[in-house]
Scaffold this motif. Structure first.
Motif, PDB file in Angstrom:
ATOM      1  N   ASP A 123       4.924   7.831   2.185  1.00  0.00           N
ATOM      2  CA  ASP A 123       5.161   9.236   1.840  1.00  0.00           C
ATOM      3  C   ASP A 123       5.065  10.034   3.144  1.00  0.00           C
ATOM      4  OD1 ASP A 123       5.437  11.726   0.771  1.00  0.00           O
ATOM      5  OD2 ASP A 123       3.495  11.752  -0.266  1.00  0.00           O
ATOM      6  N   LEU A 124       6.214  10.501   3.627  1.00  0.00           N
ATOM      7  CA  LEU A 124       6.241  11.249   4.888  1.00  0.00           C
ATOM      8  C   LEU A 124       5.905  12.713   4.604  1.00  0.00           C
ATOM      9  CD1 LEU A 124       6.929  10.481   7.854  1.00  0.00           C
ATOM     10  CD2 LEU A 124       9.194  11.430   7.427  1.00  0.00           C
ATOM     11  N   MET A 154       0.836  -1.205   0.000  1.00  0.00           N
ATOM     12  CA  MET A 154       0.000   0.000   0.000  1.00  0.00           C
ATOM     13  C   MET A 154       0.869   1.252   0.000  1.00  0.00           C
ATOM     14  SD  MET A 154      -3.100  -0.544   2.687  1.00  0.00           S
ATOM     15  CE  MET A 154      -2.032  -1.180   3.956  1.00  0.00           C
ATOM     16  N   LYS A 155       0.283   2.307  -0.518  1.00  0.00           N
ATOM     17  CA  LYS A 155       0.904   3.630  -0.376  1.00  0.00           C
ATOM     18  C   LYS A 155       0.277   4.291   0.848  1.00  0.00           C
ATOM     19  CE  LYS A 155       1.435   4.272  -5.323  1.00  0.00           C
ATOM     20  NZ  LYS A 155       0.722   4.820  -6.490  1.00  0.00           N
ATOM     21  N   ILE A 156       1.123   4.648   1.799  1.00  0.00           N
ATOM     22  CA  ILE A 156       0.647   5.214   3.065  1.00  0.00           C
ATOM     23  C   ILE A 156       1.283   6.584   3.267  1.00  0.00           C
ATOM     24  CG2 ILE A 156       0.571   4.911   5.565  1.00  0.00           C
ATOM     25  CD1 ILE A 156       0.934   1.836   4.991  1.00  0.00           C
ATOM     26  N   ALA A 157       0.453   7.605   3.455  1.00  0.00           N
ATOM     27  CA  ALA A 157       0.968   8.931   3.803  1.00  0.00           C
ATOM     28  C   ALA A 157       0.973   9.061   5.320  1.00  0.00           C
ATOM     29  CB  ALA A 157       0.088  10.014   3.184  1.00  0.00           C
ATOM     30  N   ILE A 158       2.113   9.450   5.868  1.00  0.00           N
ATOM     31  CA  ILE A 158       2.209   9.736   7.304  1.00  0.00           C
ATOM     32  C   ILE A 158       2.387  11.236   7.451  1.00  0.00           C
ATOM     33  CG2 ILE A 158       3.481   9.360   9.444  1.00  0.00           C
ATOM     34  CD1 ILE A 158       4.374   6.659   8.431  1.00  0.00           C
ATOM     35  N   ILE A 159       1.408  11.884   8.057  1.00  0.00           N
ATOM     36  CA  ILE A 159       1.461  13.345   8.227  1.00  0.00           C
ATOM     37  C   ILE A 159       2.023  13.654   9.612  1.00  0.00           C
ATOM     38  CG2 ILE A 159       0.136  15.484   8.277  1.00  0.00           C
ATOM     39  CD1 ILE A 159      -2.004  14.090   6.572  1.00  0.00           C
ATOM     40  N   ASN A 192      -2.121  16.293  -4.413  1.00  0.00           N
ATOM     41  CA  ASN A 192      -1.744  15.172  -5.291  1.00  0.00           C
ATOM     42  C   ASN A 192      -1.153  14.018  -4.483  1.00  0.00           C
ATOM     43  OD1 ASN A 192      -2.514  16.856  -7.364  1.00  0.00           O
ATOM     44  ND2 ASN A 192      -0.421  17.405  -7.969  1.00  0.00           N
ATOM     45  N   ARG A 193      -0.305  14.349  -3.533  1.00  0.00           N
ATOM     46  CA  ARG A 193       0.333  13.307  -2.708  1.00  0.00           C
ATOM     47  C   ARG A 193      -0.714  12.559  -1.887  1.00  0.00           C
ATOM     48  NH1 ARG A 193       5.091  16.465   0.318  1.00  0.00           N
ATOM     49  NH2 ARG A 193       5.459  14.432   1.305  1.00  0.00           N
ATOM     50  N   VAL A 222      -3.824   6.700   5.365  1.00  0.00           N
ATOM     51  CA  VAL A 222      -3.101   7.829   5.967  1.00  0.00           C
ATOM     52  C   VAL A 222      -2.917   7.580   7.464  1.00  0.00           C
ATOM     53  CG1 VAL A 222      -3.194  10.333   6.407  1.00  0.00           C
ATOM     54  CG2 VAL A 222      -4.160   9.411   4.276  1.00  0.00           C
ATOM     55  N   ILE A 223      -1.792   8.020   7.981  1.00  0.00           N
ATOM     56  CA  ILE A 223      -1.581   8.073   9.429  1.00  0.00           C
ATOM     57  C   ILE A 223      -1.330   9.537   9.792  1.00  0.00           C
ATOM     58  CG2 ILE A 223      -0.041   7.442  11.327  1.00  0.00           C
ATOM     59  CD1 ILE A 223       0.458   4.770   9.863  1.00  0.00           C
TER      60      ILE A 223
END
Ligand SMILES: Cc1cc2nc3c(=O)[nH]c(=O)nc-3n(C[C@H](O)[C@H](O)[C@H](O)COP(=O)(O)O)c2cc1C
Length: 189
Positions: A35-36, A1-6, A66-67, A74-75
């Motif tokens: 993606d951090l 998976m693609k996971i964004a961590i904000i 876009n990201r 997402v986290i």
């Protein structure tokens, strides 16, 4: 998976990035692409209008849109400030809606005290619902964050280590289930 961590902390001397990096390392090791999204490295102007309505959307906001669209799940990592999550995170979230729609969002909070940011976590959960996303029921709270990591960036508390593992397991389970469901809808299989 693609996971964004904000990372929802830009404070000088901040601590929240440590648990974000811990999760990045762990999830990367399990084959996910992370993606951090560090709001300190990606400063957004205070919201004047949201994506889709802004006549001259700042490029940095479009890039982040876009990201986030590219992420399957997402986290969100936030400190507890005055009984809630950070203002910089709220400002960022207010730009977006469809970027989070039908995505699983894991909540991670940190605090200097023993409660780990429970008030921030509860309030952030409400906001995630308003974004049309699915807040993961299992939250990860990191109490006493100033002593929470050793020099090897490992968690020093057994309880928090177990909480982190449970959070990671639950996050992967639900995010994978939702992502696969969406892929089935696209492929018809
Ligand atoms: C403005 C501000 C308000 C805070 N309010 C709380 C609070 O309400 N409850 C709490 O447990 N800790 C509170 N703290 C302590 C933070 O949780 C602690 O400093 C933590 O390290 C913040 O994360 P950060 O280092 O990423 O900024 C506050 C800290 C700041 C700077």
């Amino acid at each position: 998976m693609k996971i964004a961590i904000i990372i929802g902390s830009i404070r000088q001397g901040r601590q929240s990035q440590k648990i974000a990096h811990y999760l990045q390392h762990n999830l990367t090791g399990q084959g996910h692409h992370i993606d951090l999204v560090d709001l300190a490295a990606t400063p957004l102007p205070m919201l004047e209008e949201r994506v889709g309505k802004h006549p001259q959307l700042p490029a940095v906001v479009q890039d982040l849109s876009n990201r986030l669209h590219a992420a399957d799940a997402v986290i969100m990592v936030t400190p507890e400030y005055h009984g809630s999550f950070s203002g910089v995170l709220k400002n960022a979230l207010d730009y977006f809606y469809s970027e989070f729609s039908r995505k699983v969002v894991g909540i991670v909070t940190v605090s200097a005290g023993k409660l780990g940011g429970i008030n921030a976590a509860t309030q952030l959960q409400h906001v995630i619902l308003s974004l049309g996303a699915f807040p993961l029921p299992t939250k990860l709270l990191v109490p006493e964050v100033y002593g929470a990591f050793n020099e090897a960036q490992e968690l020093t508390s057994d309880i928090t280590t177990r909480s982190a593992q449970r959070f990671i397991d639950e996050f992967q389970w639900l995010a994978t289930a939702i992502t696969e469901k969406k892929q089935q809808a696209v492929t018809g299989i």
